[in-house]
Design an enzyme around this catalytic site. Sequence first.
Site, mmCIF file in Angstrom:
data_model
loop_
_atom_site.group_PDB
_atom_site.id
_atom_site.type_symbol
_atom_site.label_atom_id
_atom_site.label_comp_id
_atom_site.label_asym_id
_atom_site.label_seq_id
_atom_site.Cartn_x
_atom_site.Cartn_y
_atom_site.Cartn_z
ATOM 1 N N ARG A 43 0.825 -1.217 0.000
ATOM 2 C CA ARG A 43 0.000 0.000 0.000
ATOM 3 C C ARG A 43 0.862 1.271 0.000
ATOM 4 O O ARG A 43 0.432 2.320 -0.482
ATOM 5 C CB ARG A 43 -0.932 -0.061 1.223
ATOM 6 C CG ARG A 43 -2.044 0.969 1.247
ATOM 7 C CD ARG A 43 -3.048 0.610 2.324
ATOM 8 N NE ARG A 43 -3.771 1.778 2.804
ATOM 9 C CZ ARG A 43 -4.941 2.204 2.303
ATOM 10 N NH1 ARG A 43 -5.519 1.556 1.321
ATOM 11 N NH2 ARG A 43 -5.529 3.283 2.785
ATOM 12 N N LEU A 72 -7.396 7.797 -1.358
ATOM 13 C CA LEU A 72 -7.083 6.366 -1.320
ATOM 14 C C LEU A 72 -7.959 5.826 -0.192
ATOM 15 O O LEU A 72 -7.861 6.271 0.955
ATOM 16 C CB LEU A 72 -5.589 6.203 -0.993
ATOM 17 C CG LEU A 72 -5.063 4.824 -0.584
ATOM 18 C CD1 LEU A 72 -5.256 3.813 -1.707
ATOM 19 C CD2 LEU A 72 -3.565 4.935 -0.252
ATOM 20 N N SER A 73 -8.847 4.882 -0.513
ATOM 21 C CA SER A 73 -9.841 4.434 0.473
ATOM 22 C C SER A 73 -9.185 3.779 1.691
ATOM 23 O O SER A 73 -8.102 3.189 1.588
ATOM 24 C CB SER A 73 -10.808 3.441 -0.168
ATOM 25 O OG SER A 73 -11.480 4.027 -1.249
ATOM 26 N N GLN A 74 -9.892 3.850 2.816
ATOM 27 C CA GLN A 74 -9.475 3.189 4.057
ATOM 28 C C GLN A 74 -9.346 1.678 3.800
ATOM 29 O O GLN A 74 -10.196 1.088 3.115
ATOM 30 C CB GLN A 74 -10.566 3.445 5.096
ATOM 31 C CG GLN A 74 -10.312 2.857 6.452
ATOM 32 C CD GLN A 74 -11.565 2.964 7.343
ATOM 33 O OE1 GLN A 74 -12.670 3.141 6.859
ATOM 34 N NE2 GLN A 74 -11.353 2.864 8.631
#
Length: 228
Positions: A43, A72-74
């Site tokens: 990530r 950027l999504s959780q």
Amino acid sequence: MAPQSKPPADAFALARRRMVQEQLHRRGVRHPEVLESMGTVPREHFLTGSRSKDPIRAYADTAIPVARGQTLSQPYMVARMTEALDPKPQHRVLEIGTGTGYQTAVLARLVAEVWSVERDHYLADRARDRLKALGLENIHFQVGDGSLGWPDGAPYDGILVTAAAPSIPRALVGQLAPGGRLIIPVGPRELQELLLIQEEDGELRTQVLMECRFVPLVGQEGWGGPTA
Ligand code: SAH
């Protein structure tokens, strides 16, 4: 004072394992392949701008702002959306909103083909470079309005939308294979519901998975289109 040095590679592996255990498994994400994929995709490679100077922060339990006003999504949200898709190795999946490409990478490790559409050239180019550098080669990219889907690859076993729509885009429903799953945040700009939609005997069956907050899906069947 010694210049700040980059954390060693195993610090990222440790952060990734912790993320899987504490943010995902502990909160009920159980799909083994989804956990495996998120425990593998680095990530830290998906941050942009000044955030990439502190790459270990990629594993924080939050969404992270990235270039062009996007996010950027959780990790937990990525896991829940991916799990809801019920991905299988033979599947072909359409993703709308490539963004950084993180969700794309998680999917690409789980299914045969990912077809990913992003409206922003800048983000799309960088995501393509990152995913190539990671050696992921089962991804088709398109720059355009994903609220209309991508007819070339249809029908899809799953469609995952990572931007919020004011209502369910009909074009996407039309590109689902029989039994296919559409995962999409739908609702007003400030707060939406994450929906799982399946078509059965010509009827749409809709299940609300959770509340969520995504950046807007901008397009003909999104915000800015004739219906919004
Ligand atoms: N899945 C991404 C998060 C993306 S944020 C990640 O993991 O990084 C939402 C993305 O949807 C943004 O990049 C935005 O540019 C894109 N987007 C918004 N409307 C779109 C549309 N109509 N078609 C394709 N992409 C769109």
